[in-house]
Design a protein around this motif. Sequence first.
Motif: not given
Length: 212
Positions: A9-13, A37-42
């Motif tokens: 969540k911190r990475r997304i924010q 955020a370097e994550i996937s949409k999923r």
Amino acid sequence: MDIRTITTKRRIQEGLFNLLKVREFTKCNVNEIVEYAEISKRTFYAYYKGKHDLLNTIETQLLKGLKENLAIDREKLTQIKHIPSAEEINKLADIAFNNTIAYCNRNKTAFSGLLSQNGDIYFYKKVVKLGNQEINNRFPYLFQEEMETENSLTLRFIRNIYVHGIIDILVLWGNSNNSIGIDDVKRLLGLVQTKSPVELMKLYQIEMDRFH
């Protein structure tokens, strides 16, 4: 909540805040947020329904924390049993905003991003509304009477100048790249409550003379 969830969540924010440095929120999309955020949409949709859900979650948490810390700082004013002078009000800024400033400092990236030109204008309005409520709550301690702004154009003007002045200082501080310290912010908060623009300009000129 496990550490993995908190970290994600911190990475997304933080991805959103970094994106706001280059793009307006209204023009952002989830693809850009997850890229920063370097994550996937999923992964993103496992926690948020969309960018507005993400924004609302962040703003709700920030406003809740801001309100709680303002209330803690306001408690210090309950010890005042007389109408304080301008000089006393100036000095009170050191304790009357202590927890609030510390909270804003811990969340400096979030506040500066959301209150920036690329942020959310509605968040600014929410902060102003909270500020108006807070000055109404503090007014009796500072002036020993209730603040009936609805029947007084003068008091409404004073509250408007007071609240926007404080918020603008915090916004400028958030964009200062750590060149302004917490003690400086407290000093400015004290001055903006007790000095007119003309007096502040004189103080500025005195400061400039000292450094030149």
